[in-house]
Design a protein around this motif. Structure first.
Motif, PDB file in Angstrom:
ATOM      1  N   SER A 292      23.375  -3.280  10.472  1.00 50.97           N
ATOM      2  CA  SER A 292      24.302  -4.196  11.129  1.00 50.97           C
ATOM      3  C   SER A 292      24.110  -4.193  12.645  1.00 50.97           C
ATOM      4  CB  SER A 292      25.736  -3.793  10.762  1.00 50.97           C
ATOM      5  OG  SER A 292      26.633  -4.330  11.701  1.00 50.97           O
TER       6      SER A 292
ATOM      7  N   THR B 261      23.120   3.566   6.558  1.00 49.02           N
ATOM      8  CA  THR B 261      22.292   2.368   6.397  1.00 49.02           C
ATOM      9  C   THR B 261      23.036   1.098   6.778  1.00 49.02           C
ATOM     10  OG1 THR B 261      21.164   3.476   4.575  1.00 49.02           O
ATOM     11  CG2 THR B 261      20.857   1.101   4.784  1.00 49.02           C
ATOM     12  N   THR B 262      24.216   0.967   6.257  1.00 47.30           N
ATOM     13  CA  THR B 262      24.977  -0.256   6.503  1.00 47.30           C
ATOM     14  C   THR B 262      25.214  -0.472   7.991  1.00 47.30           C
ATOM     15  OG1 THR B 262      26.113   0.139   4.410  1.00 47.30           O
ATOM     16  CG2 THR B 262      27.048  -1.532   5.883  1.00 47.30           C
ATOM     17  N   ARG B 263      25.636   0.591   8.659  1.00 49.02           N
ATOM     18  CA  ARG B 263      25.939   0.439  10.072  1.00 49.02           C
ATOM     19  C   ARG B 263      24.665   0.200  10.888  1.00 49.02           C
ATOM     20  NH1 ARG B 263      27.986   3.721  14.459  1.00 49.02           N
ATOM     21  NH2 ARG B 263      27.518   5.658  13.355  1.00 49.02           N
TER      22      ARG B 263
ATOM     23  N   ARG C 238      16.212   0.176   6.088  1.00 45.78           N
ATOM     24  CA  ARG C 238      16.864   0.745   4.901  1.00 45.78           C
ATOM     25  C   ARG C 238      15.963   1.788   4.247  1.00 45.78           C
ATOM     26  NH1 ARG C 238      19.876  -4.071   4.193  1.00 45.78           N
ATOM     27  NH2 ARG C 238      18.012  -5.291   3.734  1.00 45.78           N
TER      28      ARG C 238
END
Lengths: 239, 239
Positions: B212, B207-209, B104
């Motif tokens: 994940s 970031t999220t992907r 992140r």
DNA sequence: TCTTCTATAAATCTCGAGAAAAATCCTTGA
DNA sequence: TCAAGGATTTTTCTCGAGATTTATAGAAGA
């Protein structure tokens, strides 16, 4: 035959070997600032102070590398790890990342034994906090031990050995900085109240509140250290 | 006078001392399973194999304690750290906690240099993945190195030295387990596709992907190891 | 046959001295 | 006065041997 074992303070592990003995005393001296951050640690000098052979002292220094309290450079000997405000900020935030997660797990999984241990640790800490304040360095030392014991008891029910291992290292690191913050008291704190709140939320299994209080609690020390003059972080380049 | 420095593979740090040399070879042998988990490491025997004195080998073993690849018990010598399925689960989850946070930060802070380094590391890894598959242990070894380099390049822009330090230790630990999973291929994986997706999401600063995908990617190895028969984790109690 | 105690063997821990490298000091020259 | 080079001192690294502790094997007794 049953022996009567005297009640030991936690952390008072009897050294089984000269290396361990020198390691423990050296660690203590580094955390307490007897050996300043960045200071060179010459084996020939230190072996007299700690009354062991040169090889033995080298091994003790190598063990301190594990705690990141000493850095070793090939052919250039050993040094006390330097300190800086950036480092303490890093230590604090990394520690929070790990410790809040461990606390979450602990509140979820902790059983009766864990509860009892937390109650006991909190009680011991409260007693030490009463005796504090009269500038008694011995009492302060005991408070440090019990403060650590309280924090470790809180997360003891976490099943993650690795988180607890890293938390232990980071806590030890932060002790060096907390010691500095004693010199200035710019932020008035009621530490006992903070601990009481953390204790209450933990026993109530209120995860959100407990992690929130813990975060505030730890960040407050960071703020205190941030207000220190930069000279504290100069560190010795030589000698 | 300008010297022409040959392009070095990262991680190939030249040992400046006999202790460091023995440390590097011992570490490699432990990760590769030459010394089995739980196995006793007798100084008198090992000093011949690694061609150093007893004291020197002791120091190398002490350095391995820092990596948690060796455990030392006072008056009882050294042992290779044992392994277990619970331990690997702990390693994986702790590593994800740290590595996703570092990722992140990296995606948020990484500049052009970071991008270029990631592109280069991904390219090198892709090349190694092409050469893989023909059961070439040398190619596998090179792939291991580049896989690590890719993962470390991704989080290199994180400002947290401590997270990177702990991540390094945990990654090293997981190498021991990943080596075991090579013996069985119960879960068909297109590792290159996973890396490609992670690479794309990272450069897109999604970031999220990215976190994940990273999580899935790492957990998949955990699943593969979980399917191994329990005998792999028996470990030697003696010898 | 199993346990307990003792004697033997093995391994670890510890130290001091010598070799190698780094840091320091001093001389020499501009 | 300053810089560069070399000699000296200091420090680190390395090794082997002795002392202490632990582990092993065998004998004695229940």
């Amino acid at each position: 035959m049953n022996e009567v074992v005297p009640p030991k303070t936690p952390e008072a592990v009897e050294p089984k070997t000269l290396v361990e003995g020198a390691y423990q005393r050296l660690r203590r001296d580094i955390i307490e600032g007897v050996h300043a951050p960045g200071e060179k640690l010459r084996v020939e000098h230190l072996k007299d102070r700690y009354e062991v052979g040169a090889g033995t002292l080298r091994e003790a220094l190598l063990l301190l590398v594990t705690d990141a309290l000493v850095v070793a450079q090939g052919q250039r000997g050993f040094r006390v790890s330097p300190i800086s405000i950036e480092d303490f900020e890093d230590i604090t935030r990394t520690r929070l990342l790990l410790e809040t997660e461990a606390l979450r797990q602990s509140l979820q999984l902790g059983g009766e034994d864990w509860e009892a241990a937390v109650v006991a640790a909190f009680h011991r800490l409260s007693r030490a906090e009463q005796k504090l304040g009269d500038n008694d360095s011995l009492a302060a030392e005991e408070w440090e031990r019990r403060n650590r014991a309280f924090h470790e008891a809180l997360i003891a029910a976490s099943p993650s050995r690795w988180i607890r291992h890293f938390q232990h290292i980071l806590y030890q690191q932060s002790e060096r900085y907390r010691r500095l913050s004693l010199f200035s008291h710019p932020i008035p704190r009621d530490i006992h109240a903070e601990h009481q709140a953390l204790f209450n939320a933990s026993l109530a299994r209120d995860t959100t509140r407990a992690t929130s209080i813990l975060t505030e609690h730890v960040l407050r020390t960071l703020d205190a250290v941030k207000l220190l003059p930069a000279e504290f972080f100069a560190g010795k380049q030589k000698s």
